[in-house]
Design an enzyme around this catalytic site. Structure first.
Site, PDB file in Angstrom:
ATOM      1  N   GLN A  98      34.941  52.458  32.870  1.00  0.00           N
ATOM      2  CA  GLN A  98      34.650  51.073  33.213  1.00  0.00           C
ATOM      3  C   GLN A  98      33.264  51.000  33.855  1.00  0.00           C
ATOM      4  O   GLN A  98      33.004  51.670  34.860  1.00  0.00           O
ATOM      5  CB  GLN A  98      35.734  50.523  34.142  1.00  0.00           C
TER       6      GLN A  98
ATOM      7  N   ALA B 261      43.093  42.157  37.439  1.00  0.00           N
ATOM      8  CA  ALA B 261      42.652  43.150  36.457  1.00  0.00           C
ATOM      9  C   ALA B 261      41.174  42.989  36.106  1.00  0.00           C
ATOM     10  O   ALA B 261      40.510  42.057  36.560  1.00  0.00           O
ATOM     11  CB  ALA B 261      43.507  43.051  35.203  1.00  0.00           C
ATOM     12  N   HIS B 262      40.678  43.890  35.287  1.00  0.00           N
ATOM     13  CA  HIS B 262      39.252  43.897  34.947  1.00  0.00           C
ATOM     14  C   HIS B 262      38.825  42.619  34.222  1.00  0.00           C
ATOM     15  O   HIS B 262      39.527  42.121  33.375  1.00  0.00           O
ATOM     16  CB  HIS B 262      38.836  45.138  34.158  1.00  0.00           C
ATOM     17  N   ASN B 263      37.662  42.136  34.628  1.00  0.00           N
ATOM     18  CA  ASN B 263      37.011  40.990  33.989  1.00  0.00           C
ATOM     19  C   ASN B 263      37.725  39.653  34.198  1.00  0.00           C
ATOM     20  O   ASN B 263      37.408  38.666  33.540  1.00  0.00           O
ATOM     21  CB  ASN B 263      36.811  41.253  32.486  1.00  0.00           C
TER      22      ASN B 263
END
Lengths: 357, 357, 357
Positions: free
Chosen positions: A201, A242-244
């Site tokens: 990431q 979570a991511h983004n």
């Protein structure tokens, strides 16, 4: 620990209220009506608390003028304001025990390249990495990890055992509670030949001004772009971002919520406890979601949304649950039509019958 | 932090792709199509991203041959591969900022009996107990606790504030993210005379090769036998794995899942976010469970399983929820039969009626 | 680590049981029937385990007299008791590896005003603040933070990375597992002019005797009054207890439960995994709530309560879920009445018809 005392008129001034009664009354604590003693000040927020207020031993009460009129037979000392709850909220800061220390504890590890404001406090066993920045008046409590490249603004409060990593940035007046992880690796894997291939990431986390994140939360760094928490967002404990994900300004999330990857949440939303949101959807501004609901698709209109079933006694629930299963094969909407059709047939029969009489 | 640069042909080689355009183009970052600049490389994974790709400012694009043909009017530099998503996944490792340091920070505490590989890195304030083993090239970041008897294999990555206890063993290439607890005590109590009598947990946790566990997870040690996480399992944040659970190889669990004690989960399963699984059941290989579902009994067949209700506007949901309650006392399947019966009666009446005309 | 050995008669004495067979048999481990070897002792709890017991390689078995009679053809050594499960629970403490060390590790930071019992153990990198108290025989493992004003009783066990703050108090024999936060700030905000105004939390957390709290839990301090966990409560991992909650004595909560603010839970309740409870309600004593249920209102009667829907294959679930939505507009209870009414009409038609024959 000696607690400070405040005069009634001094407290009244802080909340732009009017002191009534003994102006120089010394007050030691802000307390609930039930547990207040004569050294304490309590607040009354609505008529429904009048009985409680009457029997309260509080030395002084924060009230509206209307409430004061109803309480002056049993109480003498008041602060009269338009909004007692807001006055209470303001006075909690007066009575709060603040972290006054400044400087760096000798047991902390600070990388030589890190820039720490002279007015910051860095607690015991804190570890601050390469090229980090810590702004004025920021307090970082013991054992916190500030990994390489992390930047923290002014007047932030970072509790113990927090992990700030993934080159995340925190703006000003951010509060992060104990054991929370900001900037951990997002859950990204490319399935290939029966295995999960890790996607490193490379994005980060950007946290705006006045954001508050509770304890034991996880806010993951983005895959390529950043995860974003806008100004004024408040998040309770044990929440997963979570991511983004992007959380819009002033949105509130109660404990145990979870938001899956790349979802964009609007401004001024309110999520009750344990709400789950799937990934890659958009949620409009001013959306409320009730507790434990599952948000499975985008929401384009402001309003309140829910899922789940009501609580029942288990025996009753079991019967309802079996029927839920049966619903899969029961043509529910056809029933209504069929009933209407049958009713019409009967009426037709009846009228024909009558005609023949 | 100075970021490295890579030539287009160098990156192409890493993904066994074909460089098209300026081979010696220098690229600094792997970026999303939206946010890429001329120094960046981005990837295009499907036709639906063509518009985004056309307007992207990326210096180079990772594409299939078919996508390249559609983009060559606006872009010059490409890496052509069969699977752009996989190529992207591989290149994230190239652009990732890696932990290069080796050795033991002076502030770490290492018990004299612990065996730490010379090529491992042990961060600040790490505490490693009696008889622990840390393998080659393993990185353990600050504040992590490696309790007595814990064994960690090669090339593992253990982030900050992790607690490894209960004499757990980690095989090779295991990644454990921040603030996770492996080997904590299982929740075992014998009720006796109105009290909960603690059952000390004597089993451990065994974690296979290439396992990935996110932040703020709890994986408990077994009561007598071990809790087992097999090779290649990937687990997101805030997940609970209770004592004596067995998770089969390559199974994936999204954030906030929870698995109760002694449940055995097969290989290659996929659990979406916040799935709950009761204890003492078996789940077959290749089972998918959708988000927030409750798995209440064993699953013997591969396939997809769900529970819960769809999201509705709260007003509509309230009406449906009341009806769910009513279902407990509504003989749903009898309705269909009764309707058919009534229909037959009417038809019989009609035909008799007609005969008499 | 050399494990101790125990004679069969020695173990029998500890559980007030009768040794049968070779009294001086040396036993090294307490093991499951499946994995026991000749050095191990295992327990048999019911007839359904007889086959497993027969094929077990255990050196000795803990059994009832009735079970012994059925096993004596294949096994020689037993401890005969009335309740083998309770005997097992007791013996886990014999075989448990205990923390024997006493004293304060040199790397710990202890504020000069803190009062630490000479018989306590304080681990590496522990940080203990102003005016804290740590009682006799209490064990505090590495990296734990005991913030100013926290008081811990006797014989407590506090695992690594725990954060004890908010001037919380722990009574005796309390066990707090790794990375849990007790006394973090409650989630209290007064909305005013479009912003969330933080309410500083002035209450604390009071934890009774014999309480057990798992890993990665959050128990918040109260707003004005205290959050209270009464004697004998047991709580699993990843549980959220909000500000001003009161949990009654001997109540058990499985992993991932969450209780919102100011809710009062009775004594001897059992909450299965991931149960959510809304704020400001009362739950009676002896209430059981099944897994993943949402408790949305007060419960005044002991009993078992549930919500949710059963697990189905996803295809079947989708059909049922659509029907759940339709329920909002389907007058379910009217169907039954309407059917009865129609039935009556038909019968009336039929009888009239017959009369006319």
């Amino acid at each position: 620990m000696i607690s400070k005392q405040y005069r009634l008129d001094e407290l009244a001034k802080q909340v732009q209220g009017e002191p009534v009664g003994q102006s120089d009354l010394k007050l030691k604590r802000l307390a609930s009506l039930e547990n207040a003693s004569s050294d304490d000040i309590a607040f009354v927020n609505a008529d429904k608390f009048l009985d409680l207020a009457r029997s309260s031993k509080a030395g002084a009460l924060i009230v509206t003028e209307q409430l004061r009129a109803q309480l002056q037979d049993v109480h003498q000392n008041f602060i009269v304001v338009a909004n007692p709850y807001l006055a209470f909220a303001i006075l909690t800061h007066t009575f709060e025990r603040k972290h006054e220390q400044r400087g760096i504890e000798s047991s902390a590890y600070i990388h030589p390249s890190a820039m720490i404001s002279d007015s910051a406090y860095i607690g015991h066993f804190v570890c601050i990495g390469e090229n980090c920045v810590v702004g004025d008046d920021t307090v970082i409590l013991s054992h916190t990890k500030v990994d390489d490249g992390v930047e923290i603004g002014k007047q932030c409060f970072i509790d113990s055992h927090v992990t700030l990593t993934g080159e995340c940035t925190l703006a000003d007046r951010v509060r992060i509670h104990a054991n929370t992880v900001i900037g951990g690796e997002g859950f990204g894997f490319a399935p290939y030949q029966g295995k999960w291939n890790r996607i490193a990431q490379l994005g980060s986390v950007r946290i705006g001004n006045d954001v508050r994140i509770g304890s034991n939360c996880s806010v993951d760094r983005g895959a390529l772009d950043d995860t974003v928490i806008e100004d004024g967002v408040i998040i309770d404990n044990l929440v997963q971002i979570a991511h983004n994900v992007k959380v819009g300004a002033n949105t509130a999330m109660a404990a145990k919520c979870g938001v899956a990857g790349s979802t964009v949440i609007g401004k001024n939303c309110v999520f009750a406890g344990a709400v789950g949101v799937v990934g890659h959807i958009n949620i409009a501004d001013n959306v409320t979601v009730t507790g434990m609901s599952m948000v499975t698709k985008s929401i384009s209109e402001a309003g309140s949304y829910s899922s789940g079933t009501p609580m029942l006694e288990t025996a009753q629930w079991k019967r309802a649950a079996i029927r839920f299963k049966q619903l899969a094969d029961v043509p529910l909407t056809q029933f209504a039509k069929k009933l209407d059709h049958i009713q019409a047939q009967i009426e037709s029969l009846e009228s024909t019958f009558k005609l023949r009489k």
